[in-house]
Design an enzyme around this catalytic site. Structure first.
Site, PDB file in Angstrom:
ATOM      1  N   SER A 246      -3.224  -5.846   1.730  1.00 18.04           N
ATOM      2  CA  SER A 246      -1.729  -5.540   1.058  1.00 18.04           C
ATOM      3  C   SER A 246      -1.842  -5.914  -0.338  1.00 18.04           C
ATOM      4  O   SER A 246      -2.527  -5.317  -1.085  1.00 18.04           O
ATOM      5  CB  SER A 246      -0.810  -6.528   1.884  1.00 18.04           C
ATOM      6  OG  SER A 246       0.455  -5.963   1.975  1.00 18.04           O
ATOM      7  N   HIS A 387       0.577  -2.678   9.834  1.00 19.85           N
ATOM      8  CA  HIS A 387       0.315  -3.331   8.853  1.00 19.85           C
ATOM      9  C   HIS A 387      -0.368  -4.959   9.008  1.00 19.85           C
ATOM     10  O   HIS A 387       0.240  -5.953   9.533  1.00 19.85           O
ATOM     11  CB  HIS A 387       1.375  -3.625   7.783  1.00 19.85           C
ATOM     12  CG  HIS A 387       1.281  -4.036   6.437  1.00 19.85           C
ATOM     13  ND1 HIS A 387       0.464  -3.325   5.510  1.00 19.85           N
ATOM     14  CD2 HIS A 387       1.436  -5.176   5.733  1.00 19.85           C
ATOM     15  CE1 HIS A 387       0.562  -3.925   4.349  1.00 19.85           C
ATOM     16  NE2 HIS A 387       1.023  -5.090   4.471  1.00 19.85           N
TER      17      HIS A 387
END
Ligand code: GTR
Length: 406
Positions: A246, A387
């Protein structure tokens, strides 16, 4: 919801058509056909564009002042690993910055290749190991991690073991090095703290428009860790793989671009401002990211908010700057915010630079099915799920590292 957020596009048919900036064409329109020309002309001009307009440049060099092995144990992880906690110390402007690298190294290896990556909530979150120190640096409050008053505590020990396949890494003959990113620069819109404050000129308290934001600051911290690895006889500093998830995947990419000593680079779900192509405006956009995280990029980057058309580059050219070194871009199916297709295409368009070096990458424009990785010098997968970083991701990173880095 902010009006910008409510405009988020998740519809592929609404992705604008645009010309993909050619990595092998200089800004002045000259076609690049050789490695020599790429390295002498095109790579530097692209690098400087990203440096001055996206991540921001580092005002000056600052080397490690000293390092201290705070703690060491040759029988960690059920006797599998050597554990070391090494504090690096930096001094300038009458200020000191310290951060601690947690290292797990395979015991029966003379010089171990290592994965180096930041963690979000402290070194003690990646393992149940009670000997790992708890950082006293500022942290984002987070109820599920028991973080109040921006202070890390025992409550979060081992809370992120799911993201760090330490045993798999060790069993494959690699070491793991991790750092709490908040020790290098606290993740908040405040430039009086962290590494920035050590490198200001007199009376400066904010980076200039072309100077480093937090992502570049974190990347700098990874680069300095490699300086330490070069001094550690247990580590093969020529085999360091930059890893990040990320915002920290945006960071591993920029670190890998800044410093060719990284032997390989992994971008796990890095999305906007990482591997994903900005001009697609799919999921998170530049205006949204710069509004929510004004401290991540340099101020010059704001020029492209809702103005991606004006960008003379896109993120596939960032990936191309890593060539010919091995690169792995990974996405998650449910992580549409990070634009998996934009990450995939970016790896595809970067591949032409790898071809200059006779390396293969993502040759096709057709996205692979979920959980069907493409492994080459440039690799890509999209896995099921959200994610995150999973064992599946690590299993693939290890396979790719065995084939292309080790
Ligand atoms: C999100 C941000 C993303 C990504 C993510 C993360 O809020 O919009 O760009 O960086 O945070 O780092 O977890």
């Amino acid at each position: 919801m902010s009006p910008l957020l409510s405009q988020t596009n998740y519809d592929e048919s609404k992705v604008p058509s645009f010309e993909v900036p050619d990595p092998l064409m200089t800004f002045k329109g000259k076609k690049i056909k050789t490695v020599k020309k790429w390295e002498k002309t095109r790579r530097p001009e692209l690098f400087h564009f990203f440096e001055n307009n996206v991540y921001g440049k580092i005002p000056k060099t600052l080397k490690i002042d000293s390092y201290t092995i705070l703690e060491q144990d040759d029988n960690a992880f059920n006797g599998k690993a050597k554990r070391k906690q090494v504090e690096l110390s930096f001094k300038n402007n009458g200020k000191t910055l310290r951060y601690t690298i947690l290292l797990y190294l395979p015991k029966n290896k003379v010089k171990a290749p290592v994965f180096l990556g930041y963690n979000f909530y402290g070194n003690h979150t990646i393992t149940e190991d009670k000997a790992v120190f708890i950082s006293s640096a500022w942290a984002n409050n987070n109820e599920s991690f028991g973080i109040e008053n921006n202070t890390l505590t025992e409550v979060s020990r081992g809370k992120r073991t799911n993201r760090w396949a330490v045993e798999k890494i060790l069993d494959a003959g690699y070491g793991l090095a991790t750092i709490y990113y908040g020790e290098v620069d606290p993740d908040k819109n405040d430039f009086t703290d962290g590494i920035h404050s050590l490198l200001y000129q007199q009376d400066q308290n904010h980076p200039k428009p072309d100077e480093w934001g937090s992502i570049a600051a974190w990347s700098w911290g990874m680069v300095r860790a490699v300086d330490y690895f070069e001094k550690d006889p247990d580590i093969d500093a020529s085999k360091v793989i930059a890893f990040g998830h990320s915002r920290l995947g945006k960071t591993s990419l920029w670190a890998g671009v800044m410093d060719k000593r990284f032997a390989g680079v992994i971008s796990n779900d890095s999305g906007c401002g990482g591997a994903a192509m900005s001009k697609r405006k799919f999921g998170e956009t530049l205006a949204v990211i710069n509004d929510r995280f004004p401290h991540w990029f340099c101020d010059n980057f704001n020029e492209y908010n809702e103005n991606e058309e004006a960008l003379p580059v896109d993120q596939h050219q960032l990936l191309a700057l890593i060539a010919p070194r091995p690169l792995y871009v990974a996405s998650a199916q449910e992580d549409q915010w990070a634009d998996p297709r934009g990450e995939f295409l970016s790896a595809h368009y970067a591949t032409q630079v790898y071809h200059l070096y006779d390396k293969e990458g993502i040759e096709t424009m057709e996205m692979p099915k979920v959980n069907e990785p493409i492994h080459n010098t440039v690799s890509y997968h999209i896995r099921t799920g959200k994610h995150d970083v999973t064992d599946y991701d690590w299993e693939n990173y290890i396979k790719w590292a065995n084939a292309y880095v080790k």
